[in-house]
Write an enzyme that holds these catalytic residues in place. Structure first.
Site, short mmCIF file in Angstrom:
data_model
loop_
_atom_site.label_atom_id
_atom_site.label_comp_id
_atom_site.label_asym_id
_atom_site.label_seq_id
_atom_site.Cartn_x
_atom_site.Cartn_y
_atom_site.Cartn_z
N HIS A 87 23.30 -16.15 5.89
CA HIS A 87 22.95 -14.72 5.86
C HIS A 87 24.11 -13.90 5.28
O HIS A 87 23.91 -13.00 4.46
CB HIS A 87 22.71 -14.19 7.29
CG HIS A 87 21.51 -14.75 7.99
ND1 HIS A 87 21.57 -15.25 9.26
CD2 HIS A 87 20.22 -14.86 7.61
CE1 HIS A 87 20.36 -15.65 9.64
NE2 HIS A 87 19.52 -15.43 8.65
N LYS A 128 8.97 -12.70 20.50
CA LYS A 128 9.90 -13.83 20.40
C LYS A 128 10.85 -13.79 21.60
O LYS A 128 11.10 -12.74 22.16
CB LYS A 128 10.73 -13.71 19.12
CG LYS A 128 10.08 -14.38 17.91
CD LYS A 128 11.10 -14.53 16.79
CE LYS A 128 10.50 -15.08 15.53
NZ LYS A 128 11.46 -15.12 14.41
N SER A 135 19.24 -20.17 11.73
CA SER A 135 19.67 -19.76 13.08
C SER A 135 19.12 -20.74 14.11
O SER A 135 19.80 -21.10 15.07
CB SER A 135 19.15 -18.35 13.39
OG SER A 135 19.63 -17.44 12.44
N ARG A 141 15.92 -20.57 0.65
CA ARG A 141 16.80 -21.75 0.72
C ARG A 141 16.19 -22.92 -0.01
O ARG A 141 16.88 -23.65 -0.71
CB ARG A 141 17.03 -22.14 2.19
CG ARG A 141 17.91 -21.18 2.94
CD ARG A 141 17.80 -21.40 4.42
NE ARG A 141 16.43 -21.18 4.87
CZ ARG A 141 16.06 -21.08 6.14
NH1 ARG A 141 16.94 -21.22 7.10
NH2 ARG A 141 14.81 -20.85 6.46
O1 PNS Z 1 14.27 -13.71 10.03
P1 PNS Z 1 12.77 -13.75 9.92
O2 PNS Z 1 12.16 -14.03 11.28
O3 PNS Z 1 12.32 -14.71 8.88
O4 PNS Z 1 12.27 -12.29 9.44
C1 PNS Z 1 10.89 -11.99 9.34
C2 PNS Z 1 10.68 -10.48 9.06
C3 PNS Z 1 11.43 -9.63 10.06
C4 PNS Z 1 11.17 -10.17 7.68
C5 PNS Z 1 9.14 -10.21 9.14
O5 PNS Z 1 8.64 -10.77 10.31
C6 PNS Z 1 8.79 -8.73 9.08
O6 PNS Z 1 9.01 -8.07 8.10
N1 PNS Z 1 8.25 -8.19 10.19
C7 PNS Z 1 7.92 -6.78 10.33
C8 PNS Z 1 6.44 -6.53 10.48
C9 PNS Z 1 5.77 -6.43 9.13
O7 PNS Z 1 6.06 -5.58 8.32
N2 PNS Z 1 4.86 -7.39 8.88
C10 PNS Z 1 4.17 -7.49 7.63
C11 PNS Z 1 5.06 -8.21 6.60
S1 PNS Z 1 4.09 -9.12 5.53
#
Ligand code: PNS
Length: 171
Positions: free
Chosen positions: A23, A47, A134, A96
């Site tokens: 990150h 979560k 993570s 990645r």
């Molecule tokens: O670190 P992560 O868990 O891969 O991040 C995922 C994240 C936070 C980018 C994604 O879950 C997100 O954007 N959530 C917010 C809700 C939202 O906007 N959902 C629609 C996106 S398609």
């Protein structure tokens, strides 16, 4: 297509539970590409994180203080709404491996549908970090494996404290 804004603000969203060197590598690259980069933690009640959002924000602040144009925030609700609230026109995500691509493509296209003015930009971190997540860091550390070089030193120290707190509670 809207014209390019005078200053490009990007959001780098994620769970960051905890932040890894992968990150951090992406943050460094993003800070060079964009005028302002906001690293934003999703408040996700469903979560079960190891670190609270506040702890994760503290860890992020500790490691991004070297970058003057990087700030830390958190959000709930739609990512694109959070981006709009900050006048951000870019969503930064790391890829990645090919396995990341399918889900990232879905998210990027959904976000584009929700707010066409916001572009998703994918960057690759240094290949030395391409296997880090993570989730794996937590698993390996929890089982006594060596994670030095995979997370910032301050994060490793916090992981150690969290593990010993849990062991004391469980004892
Ligand atoms: O670190 P992560 O868990 O891969 O991040 C995922 C994240 C936070 C980018 C994604 O879950 C997100 O954007 N959530 C917010 C809700 C939202 O906007 N959902 C629609 C996106 S398609």
């Amino acid at each position: 297509m809207p014209p390019k804004p005078p200053k490009v603000i990007a959001i780098y969203p994620g769970s960051f539970d905890p932040i890894t060197n992968g990150h951090l590598d992406l943050i460094q690259r993003g800070s060079r590409l964009f005028d302002r980069l906001i690293v934003s933690i999703l408040r996700n009640e469903s979560k079960q994180p190891l670190f609270s959002v506040e702890e994760r924000m503290e860890m992020l602040r500790e490691v991004v203080q070297a970058y003057a144009n990087v700030q830390v925030d958190c959000f709930d609700g739609l990512l694109v709404d959070h981006a709009a609230a900050h006048s951000a026109t870019v969503l930064l995500r790391g890829i990645r491996a090919i396995s990341d691509y399918e889900f990232e493509l879905q998210m990027a296209l959904m976000n584009r549908r929700l707010r066409p003015g916001v572009e998703t930009v994918f960057l690759m971190s240094n290949e030395a970090y391409s296997f880090i997540s993570s989730r794996l860091v937590k698993e390996v550390f929890g089982l006594g494996g060596n994670i030095s070089g995979l997370v910032p030193a301050t994060v490793e120290a916090r992981l150690r404290r969290r593990l010993s707190q849990r062991q004391t509670k469980g004892a």
